[in-house]
Design an enzyme around this catalytic site. Structure first.
Site: not given
Length: 766
Positions: A733, A615, A701
């Site tokens: 995600h 991320s 995501d």
């Protein structure tokens, strides 16, 4: 690896010009943003096929690692029961099933605060209240975003996502019959709640940019078309949510940006009234609210940074928390700011020096404070004198300072380098608290601390099965010097037969705090293969923790390290401030400094060093790949935020506007644009020798769109990098939802890492 496979996919180029502040960037791969395009899907599937072909030789290793994880984790297990109302609630897992089963059993009596010892046999009166395996039947993806119960245990509110896009369908179950009510609400955000009495459901919906913007009230037993919006947040910088205090007496609506928060309250006995502002919302002031009953009076405990960057806590009367008449719900931003906190109420703590206050939790007879000291998470308890006649510590006479608050008592634990935190404490009247301790070499321990007599009872130790001997693992804390001289902590874990130990103390003057580690370690006799993890954003602290799956790396002679870089929150608010917006590059240079320190001290070498992060940590991976490609043999980037500038320039995308306070606003500020352009990974790929790269993403995501790593990989391949892209076609995600698929994902990543490190041929006993 398979070297005889066809060549890697070559993405076509369609020049797309993006012009801002007089600068034009030509993006050849922006066409990949069309998620519904068959051509985009075909490209992602071709990348998956290429990745499968290139890693087919690692299949036996992946199977071995998967088996190791599976063998070491107790598949048929149970959580420690937690009391709520008249029941003990806990979950069971069963071998062969992907998801947990939520169950409950009745308490013995009102004074029953000792959780029952749960084994594989059912408890008297035990009943299943929700089986996620049944709910997930026929679905490729399953995630619960809401699980909320009424005080009497009759109703369960649950929210399900079956695609990974974090949009949940709410349903209500009558646990007295086991039947679902007709009440159904589609397209909600996570974190809905049912009020303690079971009359209303409160949930949040999103705007076109998928920003949580509205809070709705649903009357149980009615159609969702009749639901009422009780709060709307028009400012695109803010998320909105709601929830109930532990006491059950108040519900809060909260709005938050990266730098500013606002709270509104409603009494639980009158939930159809208008929410009332707690403190006026002021740019740059963050605060949170907890309800407490002190000396028989309703009070709000407010944790705030109005006059201290690392936060402080005061208690104020519920009747007038801001020192003025209460304002209606539409009075969001008030001129003039907040009054001096010292004039509004009583300070909760005598001395906050060296503490980063993170949270406060109120119970009937005591208050629990969660904070950071010396870089590590801590927990302290303040006992309440219900008469209000306790004398604050340090007062020379009882008349000097009269307060209902006792002294903060920090709870000790065995390792300076471990992590201590809250572990589920829903009951306002409970007499003890549930805590969890873990470290890099210590499996999680859940224990119960009695506030009355200070005794601790271990309730459960994280089981580690198979042939694992936990004495074979040790951890250490070392410090690297950043470019500006700041000392960067690095947590390490390794096998004791790899790294000799030297008993001693390491110190750091960072933030005027001396930090000691119970064990320090000399470097191994020869540089070892090492995996260096980093994140460094949003003030999120990457605290040391134990991982069963990580043993598959350690047992193959790999050292695992966490670089606690700036942008995180480990060392206090200044640690975060020095790694965001115009100081963001500190995050990247800190990580590089950590890697170079580990090389210089003999822990590893560039050809034995793999970097990993996900991320915002994936942005870190992309940046350090560009800035110091010679330092790493490999980079594993998960759902990586690698096309950062493009995304932050598009306010119509999910999360973009709220992110401007984290990264800056390049759309309206040329200086921010130029600064982000100087580090955004996608735009800074150069024709140099790159480490091997694995990028993993998910098609659904909503936080980091799949297009970012897809474009990045195409650009890297264009300059000759050895790069692989793996896209989960039905996930979000967090990747795959079932635990077995999740273990397989970990095995895939670890097998690739071990191959890069030259350890893929090492066999171990699970």
């Amino acid at each position: 690896m398979n070297d005889t496979a066809p060549s890697a996919p070559v993405a076509k180029k369609i020049p797309h010009e993006r012009t801002h502040h007089g600068h034009t960037f030509v993006d050849d791969y922006e066409w990949m943003r069309e998620k519904e395009s068959p051509e985009v899907i075909a490209h992602l599937e071709a990348e998956n096929e290429w990745t499968n072909t290139q890693t087919s030789g690692l299949e036996p290793l992946r199977e071995s690692i998967f088996t190791e994880i599976k063998t070491r984790i107790k598949e048929t297990d149970m959580s420690v029961p937690t009391r709520r109302g008249d029941y003990w609630y806990f979950s069971r897992t069963k071998a062969g099933l992907d998801y947990g089963i939520s169950v409950r059993a009745p308490i013995a009596n009102a004074d029953d605060w000792t959780p029952p010892e749960v084994g594989e046999e059912t408890l008297p009166g035990e009943e299943v209240i929700f089986d996620s395996n049944i709910a997930a039947e026929g679905q490729e993806f399953f995630s619960l975003g809401t699980f909320s119960l009424t005080d009497d245990g009759r109703y369960l509110l649950f929210g399900v996502d079956n695609s990974g896009d974090e949009r949940y369908t709410l349903r209500l179950r009558d646990l007295s019959t086991g039947e679902d009510l007709p009440d159904t609400v589609e397209g909600t955000f996570a974190g809905a709640s049912i009020d303690p009495a079971g009359r209303y459901v409160f949930y949040t919906t999103v705007d076109e940019a998928w920003r949580p913007e509205k809070v709705w009230r649903h009357v149980v037993g009615t159609d969702s078309s009749d639901d009422v919006c009780i709060f709307h947040e028009p400012d695109e910088r803010f998320f909105v949510g709601s929830g109930f205090a532990r006491s059950g007496k108040y519900m809060f609506v909260v709005t938050g940006s990266k730098t500013t928060t606002g709270f509104w309250s409603l009494e639980a006995d009158d939930l159809e009234t208008t929410p009332q502002v707690v403190w006026p919302r002021v740019d740059g002031v963050e605060y949170s609210v907890e309800h407490a009953i002190i000396a028989g009076e309703d009070r709000f405990l407010i944790t705030h940074n109005q006059d201290r960057d690392d936060f402080d806590i005061i208690d104020v009367p519920v009747s007038d928390p801001a020192g003025t008449a209460r304002e209606p719900v539409d009075a969001i931003d008030e001129p003039g700011g907040i009054a001096d906190p010292s004039t509004l109420g009583r300070p909760l703590l005598d001395d906050v020096d060296g503490l980063r206050i993170e949270d406060v939790d109120a119970f009937a007879d005591f208050i629990v404070v969660s904070y950071r000291r010396g870089g590590f998470a801590r927990v302290g308890i303040i006992e309440l004198n219900t008469s209000g006649q306790a004398v604050r510590s340090g007062a020379s006479t009882p008349s000097d300072t009269v307060s209902p608050f006792g002294r903060l008592q920090e709870l000790p634990f065995s390792r300076e380098t471990g992590t201590l935190g809250f572990a589920g404490n829903p009951e306002f009247t409970q007499t003890s608290i549930r805590l969890l301790f873990t470290s890099m070499s210590t499996p999680a321990v859940i224990y119960q601390h009695s506030v009355t007599d200070g005794t601790d009872t271990v309730l459960k130790r994280q089981p580690v099965l198979g042939s694992v001997n936990l004495e074979n693992y040790r951890e250490s804390l070392v410090w690297a010097s950043a470019e500006d001289g700041t000392q960067i902590p690095i947590s390490l874990v390794f096998r004791t037969d790899l790294v000799p130990l030297a008993t001693g103390t390491t110190t750091s003057a960072t933030n005027s705090t001396t930090t000691s580690a119970t064990d320090t370690a000399a470097a191994p006799a020869e540089p070892a293969p090492l995996v260096l993890y980093g994140y460094g954003s949003y003030e999120m602290s990457m605290d040391p923790y134990f991982s069963v799956s990580r043993l598959s790396l350690l047992d193959r002679g790999v050292v695992f390290a966490i670089a606690h870089v700036r942008g995180g929150g480990e060392m206090g608010r200044h640690w975060y401030d020095q790694g965001k917006t115009s100081a963001k590059k500190n995050t990247f240079t800190d990580f590089i400094a950590a890697g170079r320190h580990l090389v210089a001290e003999g822990w590893t070498s560039p050809e034995k060093l793999v970097a990993t992060g996900g991320s915002a940590g994936g942005l870190l991976m992309g940046a350090v790949t560009n800035m110091a490609p010679e330092l790493f043999a490999g980079v594993s980037a998960h759902v990586p935020f690698v096309d950062a500038l493009t995304s932050i320039l598009m306010p119509e995308l999910p999360l973009t506007v709220i992110e401007w306070e984290e990264w800056g606003d390049p759309l309206h500020d040329q200086d921010v644009y130029e600064y982000m352009r100087s580090y955004s990974p996608y735009e800074n790929v150069a024709e140099v020798a790159h480490p091997k790269i694995l990028a993993v993403t998910s098609l659904n995501d909503t936080r980091v769109l799949y297009v970012e790593p897809a474009k990045w990989v195409a650009r890297l391949r264009e300059v000759g990098a050895d790069v692989l892209l793996k896209t989960e076609m039905v996930a979000g995600h967090g990747g795959a939802s079932g635990r077995y698929d999740s273990w397989k994902e970990t095995a895939f990543d670890f097998a690739w890492i071990l191959d890069v490190l030259g350890r893929s041929d090492v066999t171990i006993e699970a």
